[in-house]
Design a protein around this motif. Structure first.
Motif, PDB file in Angstrom:
ATOM      1  N   SER A 106      29.788  37.986  19.751  1.00  0.00           N
ATOM      2  CA  SER A 106      30.504  36.741  20.056  1.00  0.00           C
ATOM      3  C   SER A 106      31.078  36.039  18.823  1.00  0.00           C
ATOM      4  O   SER A 106      31.472  34.867  18.911  1.00  0.00           O
ATOM      5  CB  SER A 106      29.575  35.795  20.825  1.00  0.00           C
ATOM      6  N   HIS A 107      31.150  36.745  17.675  1.00  0.00           N
ATOM      7  CA  HIS A 107      31.722  36.109  16.476  1.00  0.00           C
ATOM      8  C   HIS A 107      32.205  37.203  15.523  1.00  0.00           C
ATOM      9  O   HIS A 107      31.412  37.808  14.801  1.00  0.00           O
ATOM     10  CB  HIS A 107      30.638  35.248  15.800  1.00  0.00           C
ATOM     11  N   THR A 108      33.515  37.478  15.534  1.00  0.00           N
ATOM     12  CA  THR A 108      34.069  38.459  14.588  1.00  0.00           C
ATOM     13  C   THR A 108      35.434  38.001  14.069  1.00  0.00           C
ATOM     14  O   THR A 108      36.146  37.253  14.736  1.00  0.00           O
ATOM     15  CB  THR A 108      34.234  39.881  15.196  1.00  0.00           C
ATOM     16  N   HIS A 109      35.772  38.485  12.883  1.00  0.00           N
ATOM     17  CA  HIS A 109      37.073  38.196  12.252  1.00  0.00           C
ATOM     18  C   HIS A 109      37.741  39.550  11.953  1.00  0.00           C
ATOM     19  O   HIS A 109      37.780  39.977  10.786  1.00  0.00           O
ATOM     20  CB  HIS A 109      36.889  37.471  10.921  1.00  0.00           C
ATOM     21  N   PRO A 110      38.257  40.255  12.947  1.00  0.00           N
ATOM     22  CA  PRO A 110      38.721  41.633  12.690  1.00  0.00           C
ATOM     23  C   PRO A 110      40.159  41.758  12.192  1.00  0.00           C
ATOM     24  O   PRO A 110      40.587  42.872  11.887  1.00  0.00           O
ATOM     25  CB  PRO A 110      38.581  42.283  14.067  1.00  0.00           C
ATOM     26  N   ALA A 175      37.207  37.808  19.058  1.00  0.00           N
ATOM     27  CA  ALA A 175      37.985  38.156  17.866  1.00  0.00           C
ATOM     28  C   ALA A 175      38.818  36.949  17.440  1.00  0.00           C
ATOM     29  O   ALA A 175      39.597  36.417  18.230  1.00  0.00           O
ATOM     30  CB  ALA A 175      38.890  39.350  18.173  1.00  0.00           C
ATOM     31  N   LYS A 176      38.631  36.555  16.179  1.00  0.00           N
ATOM     32  CA  LYS A 176      39.321  35.364  15.677  1.00  0.00           C
ATOM     33  C   LYS A 176      40.503  35.746  14.797  1.00  0.00           C
ATOM     34  O   LYS A 176      40.455  36.746  14.092  1.00  0.00           O
ATOM     35  CB  LYS A 176      38.373  34.538  14.800  1.00  0.00           C
ATOM     36  N   SER A 177      41.515  34.905  14.820  1.00  0.00           N
ATOM     37  CA  SER A 177      42.546  34.961  13.783  1.00  0.00           C
ATOM     38  C   SER A 177      41.947  34.219  12.577  1.00  0.00           C
ATOM     39  O   SER A 177      40.753  33.994  12.538  1.00  0.00           O
ATOM     40  CB  SER A 177      43.823  34.277  14.275  1.00  0.00           C
ATOM     41  N   ALA A 276      32.711  26.263  16.766  1.00  0.00           N
ATOM     42  CA  ALA A 276      32.888  25.944  15.341  1.00  0.00           C
ATOM     43  C   ALA A 276      31.869  26.653  14.471  1.00  0.00           C
ATOM     44  O   ALA A 276      30.749  26.925  14.895  1.00  0.00           O
ATOM     45  CB  ALA A 276      32.789  24.438  15.113  1.00  0.00           C
ATOM     46  N   HIS A 277      32.311  26.983  13.235  1.00  0.00           N
ATOM     47  CA  HIS A 277      31.401  27.407  12.179  1.00  0.00           C
ATOM     48  C   HIS A 277      30.729  26.119  11.694  1.00  0.00           C
ATOM     49  O   HIS A 277      31.410  25.230  11.191  1.00  0.00           O
ATOM     50  CB  HIS A 277      32.178  28.009  11.015  1.00  0.00           C
ATOM     51  N   MET A 278      29.427  26.037  11.843  1.00  0.00           N
ATOM     52  CA  MET A 278      28.707  24.804  11.484  1.00  0.00           C
ATOM     53  C   MET A 278      27.464  25.118  10.650  1.00  0.00           C
ATOM     54  O   MET A 278      26.742  26.074  10.949  1.00  0.00           O
ATOM     55  CB  MET A 278      28.237  24.082  12.751  1.00  0.00           C
ATOM     56  N   ASP A 298      28.212  28.129  15.230  1.00  0.00           N
ATOM     57  CA  ASP A 298      27.862  29.405  14.608  1.00  0.00           C
ATOM     58  C   ASP A 298      27.450  29.250  13.145  1.00  0.00           C
ATOM     59  O   ASP A 298      27.966  28.373  12.451  1.00  0.00           O
ATOM     60  CB  ASP A 298      29.060  30.351  14.707  1.00  0.00           C
ATOM     61  N   HIS A 299      26.557  30.102  12.718  1.00  0.00           N
ATOM     62  CA  HIS A 299      25.879  30.124  11.407  1.00  0.00           C
ATOM     63  C   HIS A 299      24.575  29.329  11.506  1.00  0.00           C
ATOM     64  O   HIS A 299      23.512  29.901  11.546  1.00  0.00           O
ATOM     65  CB  HIS A 299      26.754  29.613  10.249  1.00  0.00           C
ATOM     66  N   MET A 300      24.671  27.967  11.462  1.00  0.00           N
ATOM     67  CA  MET A 300      23.511  27.112  11.703  1.00  0.00           C
ATOM     68  C   MET A 300      22.370  27.314  10.705  1.00  0.00           C
ATOM     69  O   MET A 300      21.197  27.252  11.064  1.00  0.00           O
ATOM     70  CB  MET A 300      22.994  27.339  13.134  1.00  0.00           C
ATOM     71  N   THR A 350      27.794  39.693  14.689  1.00  0.00           N
ATOM     72  CA  THR A 350      27.933  40.358  13.381  1.00  0.00           C
ATOM     73  C   THR A 350      28.641  39.495  12.345  1.00  0.00           C
ATOM     74  O   THR A 350      28.453  39.677  11.151  1.00  0.00           O
ATOM     75  CB  THR A 350      28.743  41.661  13.491  1.00  0.00           C
ATOM     76  N   ASP A 351      29.561  38.598  12.790  1.00  0.00           N
ATOM     77  CA  ASP A 351      30.442  37.869  11.859  1.00  0.00           C
ATOM     78  C   ASP A 351      31.307  38.866  11.080  1.00  0.00           C
ATOM     79  O   ASP A 351      31.653  38.632   9.914  1.00  0.00           O
ATOM     80  CB  ASP A 351      29.633  36.983  10.901  1.00  0.00           C
ATOM     81  N   TYR A 352      31.631  39.986  11.704  1.00  0.00           N
ATOM     82  CA  TYR A 352      32.424  41.046  11.047  1.00  0.00           C
ATOM     83  C   TYR A 352      33.633  40.460  10.329  1.00  0.00           C
ATOM     84  O   TYR A 352      34.506  39.858  10.968  1.00  0.00           O
ATOM     85  CB  TYR A 352      32.865  42.044  12.125  1.00  0.00           C
TER      86      TYR A 352
END
Ligand SMILES: [Zn+2]
Length: 442
Positions: A106-110, A175-177, A276-278, A298-300, A350-352
């Motif tokens: 649920s969290h990737t930057h591909p 997948a995030k931009s 949000a990345h928090m 996310d992160h936390m 993964t935060d890929y």
């Protein structure tokens, strides 16, 4: 084992189901259904997170991209429909293996072009963030490459990553931009995600992360860039339906709480969900953001006690990404035990990405969750499947093996589910089923 009526096609771009797409996984050593006996609605919290709903000597029948029935193999084989149609069903013997829901990353930057090897080597030598940037590394090197890349080139990169993720058992990917940071490059990145998704049988949830960092053209005047995100990027992305969510990196190196609220407001106005990345680098008060009903924080790594209790009362999922802490060589990891024990729903991802977490392996993220976050194997599996689905608002269709849900499954060549996070750095996923179709075989 009860057979249900053949469900309708899951999505227009998938091929129409035929009897030939019927798939039976039989003799499964351990089937982790992730069904919960709890009647509490919403994401899994506290002790419910580790409920795996295990069935031994199990079978799963899939048809037309959906799970039709789940139960013991002997009951499945007695079913009149299966007896009549068995010769036309693709049957896989899963003796001595573990089958579980496909992972929901649920969290990737591909959407990036190449690895950040300058960062990697400089960090090993002990270089600071500024020294890495001055040596031609850092996030800006990814931004320049994405701005210069073609949409097709980026789509090919994303498509290759999705294939590799499926080979590791992942069937749903957010997948995030976020490496374009201009209207044109962010739209191009989201188009690349959608293009790659159209060629993949798994599910992709696209997220606009225009507010990843303040681009260099707007250094010292971040508010001007936030206005572009709110008044140009978000409306255009919403109009063209290029993303379902808007994400913000809210931290001391990126965007302030006020700017984040402004972006959330704009996303809501255009009907997009927010996340949000928090708390990655510093603590931000989270409770004021709950009015926007964020899907996840996310992160936390840094969370205060008051927020912990407010989060426990909400359905906002805390998505932990220990791959980033590992790759950056940090001694500290997010305190998963504190979150889980307080009743906050926790997911793993993964935060890929090329800078801080170049892994697309969910089993690796789960292994780190066990060894460094002190989550049990069962909790790590719940966080990587059903709670990942909740974090993407897809729990109605994804994250557990139940009749009526999408036929997204991972088959691991291990005898006990605890081996999935145990064997780290190797891929024990043998086969992945994406929307009822076999996707990956070693
Ligand atoms: Zn991230």
């Amino acid at each position: 084992m009860r057979l249900l009526n053949c469900p309708s096609v899951a999505s227009a771009r998938k091929p129409a189901p035929t009897i030939h797409s019927a798939l039976l996984l039989a003799n499964i050593g351990q089937l982790l259904t992730l069904r919960s006996a709890s009647t509490r609605p919403g994401p899994r919290r506290g002790v419910d997170l580790k409920e795996l709903g295990i069935i031994k000597e199990a079978a799963v029948l899939c048809l037309g991209g959906k799970i039709i029935s789940v139960g013991h193999t002997k009951d499945a084989l007695r079913d009149p429909w299966l007896k009549k149609n068995r010769s036309r069903v693709n049957e896989i013997d899963c003796s001595g293996k573990v089958v579980l829901p496909g992972f929901v990353d649920s969290h990737t930057h591909p959407v990036f072009v190449g690895p950040r090897l300058v960062d990697f080597e400089k960090r090993i030598e002990g270089a600071s963030y500024e020294e890495i940037a001055n040596a031609g590394g850092g996030i800006r090197s990814s931004v320049e490459a994405v701005r210069n890349a073609s949409k097709n080139g980026l789509a090919a990169k994303v498509a290759a990553s999705l294939q590799e993720m499926a080979a590791h058992g992942t069937t749903t990917v957010e997948a995030k931009s976020g490496y374009g940071l201009t209207v044109e490059s962010e739209l191009k990145s989201l188009e690349a995600i959608n293009e790659a998704a159209s060629r993949w049988r798994g599910a992709v949830v696209a997220t606009l992360l225009g507010a990843h960092v303040v681009p260099k053209e707007f250094q010292g005047c971040s508010q001007k860039y936030v206005e572009i995100v709110c008044k140009d990027m978000i409306p255009r992305v919403a109009r063209r339906k290029l993303a379902q969510f808007v994400d913000v990196f809210c931290d001391k190196e990126a965007f302030t709480a006020e700017e984040t609220a402004q972006i959330f407001e704009a996303a809501g106005k255009y009907g997009l969900g927010v996340r949000a990345h928090m708390g990655q680098l510093s603590e931000t008060a989270l409770s004021p953001f709950l009015r926007f009903n964020p899907a996840s924080f996310d992160h936390m790594d840094h969370v205060n006690e008051n927020d912990l209790h407010e989060l426990a009362k909400s359905d906002t999922v805390a998505t932990l990404v220990p791959g980033a802490n590992y790759f950056l060589g940090l001694k500290e990891y997010p305190n998963a035990r504190r979150l889980i024990d307080a009743g906050v729903p926790v997911a793993l991802a993964t935060d890929y990405n090329p800078g801080t977490s170049p892994t697309l392996s969910m089993p690796m993220a789960m292994s780190l969750a066990c060894t460094h976050l002190k989550m049990s194997s069962a909790e790590a599996i719940g966080a990587a499947t059903i709670n990942g689905a909740w974090a993407l608002r897809l729990a109605e269709r994804k994250g557990s093996i139940e009749p009526g849900k999408d036929a997204d499954l991972a088959i691991f060549s291990v005898q006990d589910y605890r081996e999935i996070p145990y064997w780290f750095g190797v891929n024990r996923c043998e086969l992945t089923v994406l929307n009822g179709m076999l996707a990956s075989q070693r």
